[in-house]
Design an enzyme around this catalytic site. Structure first.
Site, PDB file in Angstrom:
ATOM      1  N   SER A   1      -2.307  52.207   6.692  1.00  0.00           N
ATOM      2  CA  SER A   1      -2.544  50.994   7.777  1.00  0.00           C
ATOM      3  C   SER A   1      -1.215  50.232   7.426  1.00  0.00           C
ATOM      4  O   SER A   1      -0.158  50.249   6.856  1.00  0.00           O
ATOM      5  CB  SER A   1      -3.506  50.136   6.960  1.00  0.00           C
ATOM      6  OG  SER A   1      -3.664  48.573   7.424  1.00  0.00           O
TER       7      SER A   1
ATOM      8  N   TYR B   1      -7.932  46.318  -0.623  1.00  0.00           N
ATOM      9  CA  TYR B   1      -7.380  47.281   0.757  1.00  0.00           C
ATOM     10  C   TYR B   1      -6.017  47.476   0.576  1.00  0.00           C
ATOM     11  O   TYR B   1      -5.524  48.704   0.702  1.00  0.00           O
ATOM     12  CB  TYR B   1      -8.144  46.665   1.827  1.00  0.00           C
ATOM     13  CG  TYR B   1      -7.791  47.625   3.300  1.00  0.00           C
ATOM     14  CD1 TYR B   1      -8.743  48.466   3.393  1.00  0.00           C
ATOM     15  CD2 TYR B   1      -6.686  47.259   4.202  1.00  0.00           C
ATOM     16  CE1 TYR B   1      -8.568  49.208   4.737  1.00  0.00           C
ATOM     17  CE2 TYR B   1      -6.496  47.981   5.119  1.00  0.00           C
ATOM     18  CZ  TYR B   1      -7.246  48.938   5.537  1.00  0.00           C
ATOM     19  OH  TYR B   1      -7.100  49.898   6.727  1.00  0.00           O
TER      20      TYR B   1
END
Length: 274
Positions: free
Chosen positions: A156, A169
């Site tokens: 990401s 995350y």
């Protein structure tokens, strides 16, 4: 919303012809986009993820009809190492080899760090980070025996920068980059590469649902929510399409990318260029 990129016609150059790919978290979104791209490029694919059985069957049948590739499904729970091992063995038993592994399965949680429960932290880390370790650990011996392979971890933009309210995350995705580098170094002389793709905001069913929720609760025009809320950190002010991620993953899985390993590669519209 931007129109998806066209798919190559079946019968065109198939740069992954004869190869076998396993893509975790691939019943929808980015994972399905990658699986479709691999299938169009000639690979047989193992699909994995949650969903209603009839919808998964439709996905598999549609993928095979659309691309001419062979696809099978594994319902492995990515928080359970034993099921992950069974999934990898399914690929090997069905196709006799495993050339490409894509670790895409992931979940997202938003909240201040002091309000993130231990259970939520453990779940996010298990699916976004630990599952990649477990798939790689099981898949590497097969790749070594057959003389090579490609491992692609979907990280990401938040693997490269921080963002408030995303502690679990962001930590897990930073961990994916570290895992990617270690695997690349350990396999550098074995014709195996390991790289991480770091997407920014990608147009998926989840993104579409999140947009609708933001429009409803915020009372702002759709385009304003897209530009000033969802894409606030993304300088090009557009969502990437899953087809773009799929095309890039296909390149990384191909012979042309043999010298690219240990890299964290953004597809983020300039987000991490700040």
């Amino acid at each position: 919303m931007h129109i998806p990129l066209p798919q190559p016609a079946v019968g065109t150059a198939k740069i992954l012809d004869g190869r076998v790919a396993l893509v975790t978290g691939s019943t929808s979104g980015i994972g399905l986009g990658i699986a479709r791209a691999f299938a169009f490029a000639g690979a047989s694919v193992v699909i994995n993820g949650f969903g209603k059985p009839e919808e998964i069957n439709d996905t598999i049948e549609g993928l095979q009809k659309e691309t001419g590739a062979t696809a099978v499904y594994s319902a492995a729970d990515m928080t359970k190492p034993d099921e992950i091992a069974v999934m990898v063995n399914l690929a090997l038993e069905t196709f006799g080899r495993l050339d490409i592994l894509v670790n895409n399965a992931g979940i997202f949680h938003v909240g201040p760090i002091d309000q993130v429960s231990a259970e939520k932290w453990d779940a996010v880390v298990a699916i976004n980070l630990s599952s990649a370790f477990h798939t790689i650990r099981v898949a590497l011996p097969a790749m070594r025996r057959q003389g090579g392979g490609r491992i692609i971890n979907i990280a990401s933009a938040l693997a490269l920068v921080g963002s408030p309210l995303t502690s679990a995350y962001t930590a897990a995705k930073h961990g994916i980059i570290g895992l990617t580098k270690v695997v690349a170094l350990e396999t550098a002389e074995q014709n195996i590469t390991c790289n991480a793709i770091c997407p920014g905001n990608v147009w998926t069913p989840l993104a579409e649902a999140h947009l609708a929720e933001q429009v409803k609760t915020g009372g702002l025009p759709r385009e304003q929510v897209i530009r000033n809320v969802l894409l606030a950190e993304q300088p090009n002010k557009r969502f990437a399409m899953v087809e773009e991620i799929g095309a890039f993953a296909t390149f990384l899985a191909s012979d042309a990318a043999a010298s690219i390993t240990g890299a964290a590669l953004p597809i983020d519209g300039g987000w991490t260029a700040h």
